[in-house]
Design a protein around this motif. Structure first.
Motif, PDB file in Angstrom:
ATOM      1  N   LEU A 184       0.834  -1.209   0.000  1.00  0.00           N
ATOM      2  CA  LEU A 184       0.000   0.000   0.000  1.00  0.00           C
ATOM      3  C   LEU A 184       0.866   1.254   0.000  1.00  0.00           C
ATOM      4  O   LEU A 184       0.558   2.244  -0.688  1.00  0.00           O
ATOM      5  N   ASP A 185       1.949   1.230   0.750  1.00  0.00           N
ATOM      6  CA  ASP A 185       2.847   2.388   0.749  1.00  0.00           C
ATOM      7  C   ASP A 185       3.507   2.577  -0.612  1.00  0.00           C
ATOM      8  O   ASP A 185       3.707   3.709  -1.077  1.00  0.00           O
ATOM      9  N   ARG A 186       3.853   1.470  -1.281  1.00  0.00           N
ATOM     10  CA  ARG A 186       4.423   1.589  -2.620  1.00  0.00           C
ATOM     11  C   ARG A 186       3.394   2.134  -3.606  1.00  0.00           C
ATOM     12  O   ARG A 186       3.751   2.857  -4.548  1.00  0.00           O
ATOM     13  N   ARG A 263      -2.820   5.777   6.219  1.00  0.00           N
ATOM     14  CA  ARG A 263      -1.912   6.555   5.362  1.00  0.00           C
ATOM     15  C   ARG A 263      -2.466   6.639   3.946  1.00  0.00           C
ATOM     16  O   ARG A 263      -2.445   7.711   3.320  1.00  0.00           O
ATOM     17  N   MET A 264      -2.931   5.506   3.432  1.00  0.00           N
ATOM     18  CA  MET A 264      -3.487   5.521   2.088  1.00  0.00           C
ATOM     19  C   MET A 264      -4.750   6.362   2.031  1.00  0.00           C
ATOM     20  O   MET A 264      -4.946   7.165   1.109  1.00  0.00           O
ATOM     21  N   ARG A 265      -5.601   6.213   3.012  1.00  0.00           N
ATOM     22  CA  ARG A 265      -6.846   6.969   3.038  1.00  0.00           C
ATOM     23  C   ARG A 265      -6.567   8.464   3.079  1.00  0.00           C
ATOM     24  O   ARG A 265      -7.170   9.252   2.340  1.00  0.00           O
ATOM     25  N   ASP A 266      -5.627   8.870   3.924  1.00  0.00           N
ATOM     26  CA  ASP A 266      -5.326  10.295   4.053  1.00  0.00           C
ATOM     27  C   ASP A 266      -4.663  10.842   2.791  1.00  0.00           C
ATOM     28  O   ASP A 266      -4.947  11.964   2.367  1.00  0.00           O
ATOM     29  N   PHE A 267      -3.782  10.022   2.195  1.00  0.00           N
ATOM     30  CA  PHE A 267      -3.154  10.471   0.953  1.00  0.00           C
ATOM     31  C   PHE A 267      -4.202  10.666  -0.134  1.00  0.00           C
ATOM     32  O   PHE A 267      -4.208  11.685  -0.839  1.00  0.00           O
ATOM     33  N   LEU A 268      -5.077   9.689  -0.276  1.00  0.00           N
ATOM     34  CA  LEU A 268      -6.099   9.784  -1.310  1.00  0.00           C
ATOM     35  C   LEU A 268      -7.004  10.992  -1.084  1.00  0.00           C
ATOM     36  O   LEU A 268      -7.333  11.722  -2.029  1.00  0.00           O
ATOM     37  N   ALA A 269      -7.414  11.208   0.150  1.00  0.00           N
ATOM     38  CA  ALA A 269      -8.376  12.268   0.438  1.00  0.00           C
ATOM     39  C   ALA A 269      -7.746  13.665   0.408  1.00  0.00           C
ATOM     40  O   ALA A 269      -8.355  14.617  -0.102  1.00  0.00           O
ATOM     41  N   LYS A 270      -6.531  13.791   0.922  1.00  0.00           N
ATOM     42  CA  LYS A 270      -5.944  15.117   1.109  1.00  0.00           C
ATOM     43  C   LYS A 270      -5.004  15.538  -0.023  1.00  0.00           C
ATOM     44  O   LYS A 270      -4.894  16.727  -0.334  1.00  0.00           O
ATOM     45  N   THR A 271      -4.333  14.568  -0.635  1.00  0.00           N
ATOM     46  CA  THR A 271      -3.334  14.898  -1.658  1.00  0.00           C
ATOM     47  C   THR A 271      -3.790  14.550  -3.065  1.00  0.00           C
ATOM     48  O   THR A 271      -3.647  15.343  -3.998  1.00  0.00           O
TER      49      THR A 271
END
Length: 612
Positions: A184-186, A263-271
């Motif tokens: 997921l991080d990759r 981390r994935m959820r926040d990246f998708l939503a915020k970035t």
């Protein structure tokens, strides 16, 4: 093979070839042995297949778990890395070079088919490594259908494909879970590269992924899908180990898995969401047109253009509408076809009163079909079938029905999943055709027979192409009359509705990805030409947006199988036996459409009949 194609191959057959659940044995397939009448080229070909498969399992260890080979069960694979892509490309080059050293004319008839399948598969995979195509695949690593979050939680749940019979099984799962978090991080890194390349997912795909991760996060620790294996234990695991494992699983969920989801959820939503695109088709992306052309070839196994697909779809929609009009008249409905569609969507008589009614209805359908199976099939699987509801964590984005394969030795059943989300939209009139497709004689027969056939090389037992797998399942729906289904006009309307869905896919998928159609335009088209519920039409359209080209395979595969059957009936006349024809289609696993047509042509030329 790209990672998205690997994931697709592991998902349940609503999306491609069905997954195969793992057995409790850690045994690899045995090396090939010489058979009477085989040439040296036959032996070299089988050795190539074997060595290629062994190497593939090391690169893709999760495939081994689904097949019951647990030698590498402590690994998930280095997906989404450059090293993985390079290793896959090198394997393709090696396979094609080795094939050139084998004289096809010296092979047995069965091995010639295997040669052609292997060659076609590798050539198709190689085309996916064209720079422009690979760039798009690399920059869009996951979506709400082809994502590790869509299948891995179920695999690790204790109820999926991975076994939990020994202490080693539980320990291996902990190791895989940690690697899942790393994947997921990759994926975040790949998404960031896509942002730089101006190759990003549509906003609606991102929103759906966010919801998936929200659902997983909301489960907490002991309610987590990942906690499932330690809720029950086999008697062979001691009380001390049980306590230790419960603590280890809880800690991993709390400290590793949930943070990775967050981390994935926040990246998708915020970035990512702020830069995601409003367009939904591939043609809006750099290299998108070339990628879609490749996906058509990959899904259909035929060199079709987007325009050819679109026009075929329009002609099929027009034909099926005439059949729907006939069913409307058969029930005496007063009004036009759109009004009839509305009636089918909204009248309470078609809506199940409970989840139990769905379950019991599917069990009754299964019993009726099996009473007629001997009239159409001499070749049937030993693997049994179970009927279960779709797991709650993924029911919102799942289709109305799906299938997961059992084990090659028949010890673990195949599963027909029925969806209970938005229960009023699970229309009773679609149940028979849905079971024909996902269960018997659709996916359950085809997938089980292939993997039970130990005479086939592994890539033909466990691999497949969508045109064949889904084409067979849609063809299975067309056997409604022979199997005693759809005697009621409303159930027959359900069969036409499902066929219409596959015809509309040709129009809508190509419309979205080659003609600039919007999401709402595609949904409106589907509602105007079928009695589908808006919930289902929306899920379907969002599926086509997320996984372009895949949905084209169903109708094109079905039309190919039906065409070969009509050719055989015309040529063989009274000698034609559907049991023999179905055995010919099913007894060599999943074939590219051109290979299947050549096989049936050879069978016809030999006078038909049962396999010798």
């Amino acid at each position: 093979m790209s990672v998205k194609l690997v994931i697709a191959a592991l998902l349940s057959t609503t999306l491609a070839a069905a997954t195969v659940s793992a057995t409790a044995t850690a045994q690899a397939l045995p090396p090939p042995t010489a058979q009477p009448g085989e040439s040296a080229d036959d032996a070299r070909l089988k050795r190539l297949f074997y060595d290629s498969d062994e190497a593939s399992l090391k690169r893709n260890p999760i495939e081994g778990i689904f097949r019951g080979d647990l030698r590498y069960a402590d690994r998930l694979g280095d997906y989404l890395t450059d090293a993985y892509l390079a290793a896959e490309r090198a394997a393709i080059d090696h396979n094609l070079a080795a094939l050139k050293t084998i004289d096809r004319t010296r092979l047995t008839a069965t091995d010639q088919i295997a040669y052609d399948v292997f060659k076609t598969r590798n050539e198709t995979d190689l085309a996916g490594y064209a720079p422009a195509i690979l760039k798009v695949q690399r920059d869009l690593p996951i979506d709400h259908f082809n994502g590790f979050q869509t299948f891995y939680p179920d695999l690790a749940s204790g109820k999926g494909g991975a076994p939990f019979k020994t202490l080693v099984d539980y320990e291996n799962n902990l190791k895989r879970n940690a690697q899942y978090a790393a994947v997921l991080d990759r994926a975040i890194g790949r998404f960031r590269q896509g942002m730089s390349d101006k190759i990003v997912q549509p906003k609606l795909v991102v929103t759906n992924m966010i919801q998936e991760f929200d659902n997983l996060i909301a489960e907490g620790v002991e309610g987590s899908t990942f906690y499932g294996p330690v809720k029950t234990f086999p008697a062979t695991i001691s009380a001390a180990d049980q306590a230790r494992l419960k603590a280890a699983y809880a800690k991993q969920i709390r400290d590793v898995i949930t943070p990775a989801h967050q981390r994935m959820r926040d990246f998708l939503a915020k970035t990512y969401l702020p830069v995601a695109r409003d367009t939904v088709g591939l043609s809006a992306l750099p290299g998108g047109d070339a990628y879609y052309t490749y996906l058509i070839r990959q899904s259909t196994t035929l060199p079709m253009t987007a325009e050819q697909v679109h026009q075929l779809g329009l002609s099929e929609v027009a034909r099926i509408l005439k059949g729907m009009e006939a069913q409307k008249q058969a029930v005496g409905f007063k009004g036009d076809l759109p009004a009839f569609f509305t009636f089918l969507r909204t009248d309470k008589q078609f809506q199940p009163a409970s989840v139990d009614q769905l379950r019991d209805g599917y069990r009754a359908i299964e019993k009726r079909i099996y009473q007629r199976i001997p009239e159409q099939f001499s070749l049937t699987p030993k693997t049994t079938l179970e009927i279960r509801p779709v797991p709650a964590f993924k029911e919102k984005t799942e289709a109305g029905g799906s299938y997961q394969g059992g084990t090659p030795d028949g010890s673990r059943p195949g599963v027909f999943y029925y969806n209970t989300y938005d229960l009023p939209s699970r229309y009773m009139w679609e149940m028979e055709t849905l079971f024909l497709h996902e269960g018997v004689p659709g996916h359950h027969f085809q997938i089980s027979l292939a993997q039970e056939n130990t005479a086939l090389p592994a890539f033909m037992r466990f691999g497949g192409n969508t045109a064949y797998v889904e084409g067979w399942a849609l063809y299975a729906e067309s056997l409604w009359k022979e199997l005693g289904m759809e005697t009621d006009p409303y159930q027959r309307m359900g069969g036409l509705n499902d066929e219409m869905l596959r015809a509309m896919r040709l129009v809508v998928d190509s419309g979205i990805h080659a003609k600039g159609w919007t999401r709402d335009q595609a949904i409106d088209y589907m509602l105007a030409n079928s009695p589908m519920a808006r919930t289902d039409a929306t899920a379907e359209v969002e599926r086509y947006i997320a996984i372009p080209g895949q949905a084209l395979a169903y109708k094109i595969g079905q039309l190919t199988i039906a065409r070969t059957k009509a050719k055989a009936q015309a040529a063989l006349g009274a000698k034609f036996d559907p049991r023999d024809f179905h055995a010919q289609v099913l007894d060599t696993g999943s074939l590219p459409m051109p290979v299947l047509e050549r096989k049936i042509d050879a069978w016809i030329a030999a006078g038909g009949g049962a396999a010798k």
